[in-house]
Design a protein around this motif. Structure first.
Motif, PDB file in Angstrom:
ATOM      1  N   ARG A   1      -7.372  10.388 -35.654  1.00 32.95           N
ATOM      2  CA  ARG A   1      -8.177  11.176 -34.732  1.00 32.95           C
ATOM      3  C   ARG A   1      -7.619  12.599 -34.685  1.00 32.95           C
ATOM      4  NH1 ARG A   1      -5.559  11.837 -29.911  1.00 32.95           N
ATOM      5  NH2 ARG A   1      -3.748  10.512 -29.530  1.00 32.95           N
ATOM      6  N   ALA A   2      -8.473  13.553 -34.358  1.00 32.23           N
ATOM      7  CA  ALA A   2      -8.062  14.960 -34.350  1.00 32.23           C
ATOM      8  C   ALA A   2      -8.562  15.640 -33.086  1.00 32.23           C
ATOM      9  CB  ALA A   2      -8.608  15.681 -35.574  1.00 32.23           C
ATOM     10  N   GLN A   3      -7.747  16.562 -32.567  1.00 26.57           N
ATOM     11  CA  GLN A   3      -8.161  17.376 -31.426  1.00 26.57           C
ATOM     12  C   GLN A   3      -7.439  18.716 -31.485  1.00 26.57           C
ATOM     13  OE1 GLN A   3      -6.816  16.143 -27.544  1.00 26.57           O
ATOM     14  NE2 GLN A   3      -4.956  15.167 -28.339  1.00 26.57           N
ATOM     15  N   GLU A   4      -8.133  19.785 -31.033  1.00 24.63           N
ATOM     16  CA  GLU A   4      -7.505  21.096 -30.951  1.00 24.63           C
ATOM     17  C   GLU A   4      -6.763  21.188 -29.628  1.00 24.63           C
ATOM     18  OE1 GLU A   4      -8.603  25.830 -31.540  1.00 24.63           O
ATOM     19  OE2 GLU A   4     -10.062  24.266 -32.047  1.00 24.63           O
TER      20      GLU A   4
ATOM     21  N   ILE B   1      -3.409  24.569 -32.130  1.00 30.24           N
ATOM     22  CA  ILE B   1      -3.015  23.655 -33.201  1.00 30.24           C
ATOM     23  C   ILE B   1      -3.978  22.476 -33.198  1.00 30.24           C
ATOM     24  CG2 ILE B   1      -1.207  22.029 -33.964  1.00 30.24           C
ATOM     25  CD1 ILE B   1       0.855  23.937 -32.804  1.00 30.24           C
ATOM     26  N   VAL B   2      -4.392  22.026 -34.380  1.00 25.93           N
ATOM     27  CA  VAL B   2      -5.164  20.790 -34.476  1.00 25.93           C
ATOM     28  C   VAL B   2      -4.183  19.633 -34.647  1.00 25.93           C
ATOM     29  CG1 VAL B   2      -6.785  19.447 -35.855  1.00 25.93           C
ATOM     30  CG2 VAL B   2      -7.255  21.852 -35.365  1.00 25.93           C
ATOM     31  N   GLU B   3      -4.167  18.769 -33.649  1.00 27.38           N
ATOM     32  CA  GLU B   3      -3.298  17.588 -33.687  1.00 27.38           C
ATOM     33  C   GLU B   3      -4.067  16.430 -34.325  1.00 27.38           C
ATOM     34  OE1 GLU B   3      -0.852  14.757 -30.518  1.00 27.38           O
ATOM     35  OE2 GLU B   3      -2.759  15.682 -29.965  1.00 27.38           O
TER      36      GLU B   3
ATOM     37  N   VAL C   1      -1.172  19.797 -37.321  1.00 23.04           N
ATOM     38  CA  VAL C   1       0.044  18.999 -37.300  1.00 23.04           C
ATOM     39  C   VAL C   1      -0.393  17.539 -37.395  1.00 23.04           C
ATOM     40  CG1 VAL C   1       2.032  18.254 -35.940  1.00 23.04           C
ATOM     41  CG2 VAL C   1       1.357  20.651 -35.938  1.00 23.04           C
ATOM     42  N   VAL C   2       0.088  16.835 -38.391  1.00 27.43           N
ATOM     43  CA  VAL C   2      -0.271  15.428 -38.582  1.00 27.43           C
ATOM     44  C   VAL C   2       0.878  14.563 -38.090  1.00 27.43           C
ATOM     45  CG1 VAL C   2      -1.008  13.669 -40.230  1.00 27.43           C
ATOM     46  CG2 VAL C   2      -1.665  16.058 -40.582  1.00 27.43           C
ATOM     47  N   LEU C   3       0.584  13.686 -37.141  1.00 22.02           N
ATOM     48  CA  LEU C   3       1.606  12.859 -36.492  1.00 22.02           C
ATOM     49  C   LEU C   3       1.293  11.386 -36.700  1.00 22.02           C
ATOM     50  CD1 LEU C   3       1.739  14.769 -33.073  1.00 22.02           C
ATOM     51  CD2 LEU C   3       3.234  15.131 -35.049  1.00 22.02           C
TER      52      LEU C   3
END
Length: 850
Positions: free
Chosen positions: A2-5, A194-196, A62-64
Motif C-alpha cells: 500500500r502507498a500513501q503520501e 514522502i510516498v510511504e 520510501v519502501v518499508l
C-alpha cells in the motif's frame, strides 16, 4: 503493498525504528545531493517566512517492510528502499538540534531530539529511530548521541557537518535567527513530502529491493513533455513533429533539449522552477490550450525559435554579429550554464529588434565581469544560479540592456566585488584554488590578451597550463631569498605559503616540466623565450620575491579593472561581512572531529594573516570549532577563551576526547593537522597535485619510468629497492604504472577494474620521489566503486596503518593523507599485503558487477 503520501514528521514519529538491512549499501550522499536538498529547503523557508503558501517538496518514496515484532518494544520496519533520504533527513535534524542548543534554545533542541531522533524510553539500539547498516552505525549514533566523535570522516560525518555549517551560516545572515531556525524546523517536519510504500508480512523483501534497483532507463522530462504535447495534437501532430520538434531535437541533442525546455519556463518568468519539475510546470502551463491545436502549434513554434537562439549561445560561431559573438565565445570558454537564462533573454530582445547586438554584447561583458570578479575574490557561489534565473523577470525595461544588467547585478546582496575588494583578493587570495581549472586559465588568458600583442597566441591550439613562478615546493635557495622579506615572527615557509598561490605568482606556460623547481635565473631564460607578453614581463625582473609578486599583482589588478568593469557604486555594501570570514567559518565547520589546524593554515586559505585570524576568533568565541585552531606547533593559544557562560572543558581536553593525540609537551600530533590545501579540499575547492590529475596517457612510459627511478635513487636511495619490489608486485597482480609529466616524476600504480568496453581506473596512492611522500588518494577513491563505500576506504586505512611508520588519521578518509616514502626501506612487503587486499577487493567488485 500500500502507498500513501506523508510528511516526514508523520512518517517518523511514534515508538518505531527504521532498520537498514545489511544488503543495502552504506550511506553515499555527497555534496551535490546535499546542496540540492538544502537549496529546496531554503526556498521553502523563504516562502514560509514571507507568508506565502508553500507547496510541499516531494522527496521521493520510501519502501518499508514489517520487521520483527517484540512485545512491549518498538515497532520495527525494514527500509527496503529510500535509506539515503531517511538518513539524510535524520542527520539534518541532528544538526538542527545542535544548532538550536548552541543558540540557547534548549527546549527546541529537546523537542527535536525526542520527537524525531530517539525513542525516549527505550535503551541500547532500540533508543534510535533510525538504525543504519553496521558500517555506518557508529558514525550515525555518535551524531545522534552528541559524542565527541560526531562529524568524523566518512559520508555520515560529512553530511552532519554540511547541515551544521548550512544552519550556522543561515542563522548568521538571518534578520531574526530564532525565527529562521523555527522555519527550518517547520519545513523539515511538515513540508517535505514522502510516498510511504509498505509491504505486507511475508513479502520477499530482497526481491522487492532488487526489482526497484534494476529498472530500465526512465523517460527524461523533455520526453514526457513531448509525449504529452503530441497526445494533444491528434490532427496536426505528425506535421508539427516533422517540421518543428524533430529538427529542434536533432540540432540540440537530448541534454540541451531538456535544458531548453527548462530555460523556456525561466525566461517566461517561472524563475523558481527546478529542472526536475519541467514536465509538471510545462503541463500546467499548456493544459488550458488542450483542444486548441493551432495554439499548441504556436507554442511549439516559439520553442523552436528559442532553440535557434539557444544554439547561438552554446555554439557562438553561429552568431552573425561580431561583438555579440565575441561575448558569447568568452562565456562559452568560461563554461557552465549559470549565464544561460539571462543570455537567452538578451538574445530574444536582439531578435525582436528592441535591443541592438552591441547593447547585448556589452550586457554580457558585465555578466563576464560579475563571474570573473567573484571567482578571483572567491565569493561564495550559493544563490548565484537563482540570481541569473531572476534576471529575465526583474531587469528594468526602460533603459538599454547593458545598463539594466549592470544595475541588476549591482543590486543589494548580489555580491559583485568592488575594485577595492578585487585588489585585495589579487594580492592575497589563493587564486590557484579558485573555481575550476578552465576558469583559472580563462582569467589568465584574458589578462594576457589585455596586452594587445601584435601576434596573439592561438590559445585553442596552444597546450598551456597554470604555472607557479615561485614554486610550490621550492629549493632552499628560494627560502633564502624570501627570508629578507619576512615580517616579525614570520618564517620563510609562512611567507612562501601566503604568496605561492596568489594571482601575482601565476602565469600560463607550456613548459611546466622545464620550469618546475628551478631557481629564478633559469626560469627567466625559459620565460624570456615565451610568446606570451606576461611571461616576457616576468622575465624582465632581476629577482622574484614578495616585492615582485605584489608589484605584479597590482599591475594585474589595473588590467583586471579595465577588462572587467565593476558594479555601480563600486564599494562594499555597509553591513556586509567580508567573504573571508564567511569562508573561515565554513572551513572550521567542515573540519572532521579528530583534526586540528593552525592560524597560519586558515590565513593561507582565506588570504589573510595569522594575527587577524586570531583576532577574529577571539572576538567571535561562538564560531563553531574555533577551539580546533592551534598555534603552528600544535599548542592551544594562551589567548583562547570559550564564549562567556560556557561550561565546556579546556580545549585540549575536548580535542583529546575527539581523538586528537598530544605529546608530553602538549603539542597536537602533526598527522592530524589539516593544512590549508586540505581545508580547501573540504570546502570543495579544486585542490590537487597537478601530477595526480595529469599522468602521461601511455602506460609504462619508459622515459618517465627512468626519470622516476633516477630521482628515487638520488633522493631516497634506501627506499629504492623496496619501492621497486612493491611496484613489480603490483604488475604481477595485473596492475600497471603511470607517471606524472612534471619534473618531479610521480608514479601511480594503476588498476583497471572495468570491462573491455567500460574502463574503471583506480589507484591506491601516488609516489613522489623528490619530496619523499606517498599520497593515499581517499579523495579520488570515494568516487570509485567499491571504495565509494566508506567502510572499504576505512579498511584500506587500517591495513596501511598496521605497517610501522604509517599513521593515517581516520578523519582524513575524504582527503589525501600521506606517509613517508622511506617506509618502503624496511616495510615494503607489509605494504604489498595491503596492495594485495586492494586488488582482491576491486576484483571481487568487478565480478559482482559483471
Amino acid at each position: 503493498m500500500r502507498a500513501q503520501e506523508i510528511t516526514f514528521l508523520n512518517l517518523i514519529q511514534g515508538e518505531k525504528q527504521f532498520q537498514v538491512p545489511l544488503y543495502q549499501r552504506t550511506y553515499s550522499w555527497g555534496k551535490d545531493q546535499l546542496e540540492r536538498l538544502w537549496e529546496d529547503i531554503g526556498e521553502l523557508v523563504e516562502q514560509l517566512r514571507a507568508g506565502e503558501t508553500a507547496a510541499p517538496h516531494f522527496l521521493g518514496s520510501v519502501v518499508l517492510a514489517p520487521g520483527q515484532i517484540q512485545a512491549g518494544g518498538v515497532q520495527k520496519w525494514l527500509v527496503v528502499d529510500g535509506q539515503q533520504r531517511l538518513t539524510t533527513l535524520m542527520l539534518a535534524f541532528t544538526a538542527l538540534r545542535d544548532q538550536l542548543r548552541d543558540s540557547g534554545d534548549t527546549r527546541g533542541a529537546e523537542r527535536v531530539h525526542r520527537q524525531i531522533l530517539v525513542n525516549e524510553y527505550q535503551e541500547a539500539l532500540d533508543h534510535y529511530r533510525l538504525l543504519p547498516t553496521q558500517a555506518d552505525r557508529q558514525a550515525f549514533t555518535a551524531c545522534v548521541g552528541s559524542a565527541p566523535q560526531a562529524g568524523g570522516g566518512g559520508n555520515i560525518g560529512f553530511a552532519y557537518r554540511f547541515f551544521l555549517g548550512a544552519l550556522a551560516e543561515g542563522q548568521e545572515t538571518a534578520a531574526h535567527p530564532k525565527d529562521w531556525l523555527g522555519a527550518v524546523e517547520s519545513v523539515l517536519k511538515g513540508l517535505l513530502s514522502i510516498v510511504e510504500i509498505t509491504a505486507e508480512s511475508g513479502d520477499n523483501v530482497y526481491r522487492i529491493f532488487e526489482s526497484i534497483n534494476n529498472t530500465g532507463v526512465g523517460l527524461s522530462q523533455s520526453d514526457l513533455l513531448r509525449n504529452y504535447v503530441f497526445m494533444l495534437l491528434p490532427q496536426r501532430g505528425e506535421r508539427v513533429y516533422r517540421e518543428l520538434w524533430l529538427p529542434m531535437q536533432q540540432s540540440l541533442g537530448p541534454k540541451n533539449l531538456e535544458l531548453l525546455v527548462w530555460l523556456d519556463l525561466v525566461v517566461r518568468g517561472h524563475n523558481k522552477t527546478k529542472q526536475s519539475e519541467i514536465y509538471r510546470e510545462q503541463q500546467k502551463r499548456l493544459q488550458p490550450l488542450a483542444g486548441d491545436e493551432e495554439a499548441l502549434q504556436r507554442e511549439i513554434a516559439q520553442l523552436s525559435e528559442r532553440a535557434q537562439r539557444f544554439l547561438r549561445i552554446v555554439e557562438p560561431a553561429r552568431e552573425p554579429s561580431a561583438p555579440l559573438r565575441a561575448s558569447l565565445e568568452r562565456l562559452a570558454a568560461w563554461g557552465g550554464t549559470t549565464h544561460y537564462p539571462l543570455a537567452l533573454h538578451l538574445m530574444g530582445l536582439v531578435d525582436a529588434g528592441t535591443r541592438s547586438p552591441e547593447d547585448a554584447a556589452e550586457a554580457l561583458l558585465y555578466v563576464e565581469s560579475y563571474l570573473a570578479r567573484r571567482l578571483i575574490c572567491q565569493t561564495p557561489t550559493a544563490g548565484i544560479n537563482r540570481i541569473f534565473m531572476e534576471a529575465p523577470k526583474d531587469l528594468e525595461t526602460d533603459r538599454p540592456a547593458a545598463e539594466a544588467v549592470r544595475r541588476f547585478l549591482s543590486g543589494k546582496r548580489r555580491r559583485w566585488p568592488s575594485d577595492e575588494e578585487l585588489r585585495s583578493a589579487i594580492r592575497g587570495k589563493p587564486f590557484y584554488w579558485a573555481g575550476r581549472p578552465p576558469q583559472r586559465s580563462f582569467i589568465l588568458r584574458r589578462l594576457e590578451e589585455s596586452y594587445s600583442p601584435t601576434e596573439p597566441v592561438d590559445f585553442a591550439k596552444a597546450s598551456l597550463s597554470v604555472e607557479h613562478i615561485l614554486p610550490q615546493k621550492p629549493a632552499q635557495a628560494w627560502f633564502d631569498l624570501l627570508s629578507d622579506e619576512t615580517e616579525d615572527g614570520q618564517s620563510s615557509q609562512e611567507l612562501h605559503d601566503s604568496l605561492v598561490h596568489t594571482l601575482g605568482n601565476l602565469t600560463l606556460t607550456g613548459d611546466n616540466s622545464k620550469l618546475s623547481n628551478h631557481p629564478f635565473q633559469r626560469k627567466q631564460q625559459i620565460l624570456d623565450a615565451s610568446a606570451l607578453r606576461m611571461n616576457l614581463e616576468i622575465a624582465s625582473s632581476q629577482r622574484w620575491g614578495k616585492a615582485e609578486i605584489m608589484a605584479r599583482a597590482d599591475r594585474l589588478w589595473e588590467r583586471s579593472v579595465e577588462l572587467w568593469p565593476g558594479p555601480i557604486g563600486g564599494f562594499h555594501a555597509a553591513g556586509e561581512e567580508s567573504s573571508s570570514w564567511t569562508e573561515l567559518r565554513a572551513a572550521l565547520v567542515a573540519m572532521p572531529s579528530g583534526t586540528w589546524t593552525a592560524y597560519g593554515d586558515v590565513a593561507e586559505l582565506i588570504g589573510s594573516h595569522p594575527v587577524p585570524v586570531g583576532a577574529y576568533l577571539s572576538a567571535n568565541p561562538t564560531v563553531i570549532n574555533a577551539y580546533r585552531v592551534l598555534s603552528s606547533d600544535g599548542k592551544v593559544s594562551a589567548g583562547f577563551r570559550w564564549a562567556e557562560g560556557s561550561d565546556r572543558l579546556p580545549p585540549q581536553d575536548v580535542l583529546r576526547s575527539e581523538g586528537v593525540r598530544f605529546d608530553r609537551y602538549n603539542r597536537a600530533h602533526p598527522s592530524q593537522r589539516l593544512t590549508a590545501a586540505e581545508l580547501a579540499t573540504l570546502l570543495g575547492k579544486d585542490v590537487t597535485r597537478q601530477a595526480a590529475h595529469d599522468p602521461l596517457p601511455d602506460r609504462e612510459n619508459p622515459e618517465a619510468a627512468e626519470r622516476f627511478r633516477s630521482q628515487l635513487q638520488e633522493h631516497w636511495p634506501d627506499a629504492a629497492t623496496g619501492v621497486a619490489a612493491a611496484l613489480d608486485f603490483w604488475r604481477r597482480q595485473g596492475g600497471y604504472l603511470n607517471y606524472g609529466r612534471y619534473e618531479e616524476t610521480s608514479c601511480f600504480p594503476m588498476l583497471d577494474a572495468g570491462t573491455s568496453t567500460r574502463p574503471h581506473l583506480m589507484w591506491p596512492f601516488g609516489l613522489y620521489p623528490v619530496s619523499g611522500t606517498v599520497e593515499v588518494v581517499f579523495q579520488y577513491l570515494k568516487d570509485r566503486a567499491p571504495f565509494d563505500d566508506t567502510e572499504q576506504r576505512r579498511e584500506l586505512l587500517r591495513r596501511l596503518n598496521k605497517v610501522e611508520g604509517i599513521d593515517l588519521p581516520e578523519a582524513k578518509l575524504e582527503l589525501r593523507p600521506s606517509f613517508p616514502l622511506a617506509v618502503f626501506a624496511e616495510h615494503g612487503e607489509a605494504i604489498c599485503e595491503a596492495l594485495d587486499w586492494f586488488i582482491h577487493t576491486a576484483a571481487l567488485d568487478l565480478a559482482r558487477r559483471v
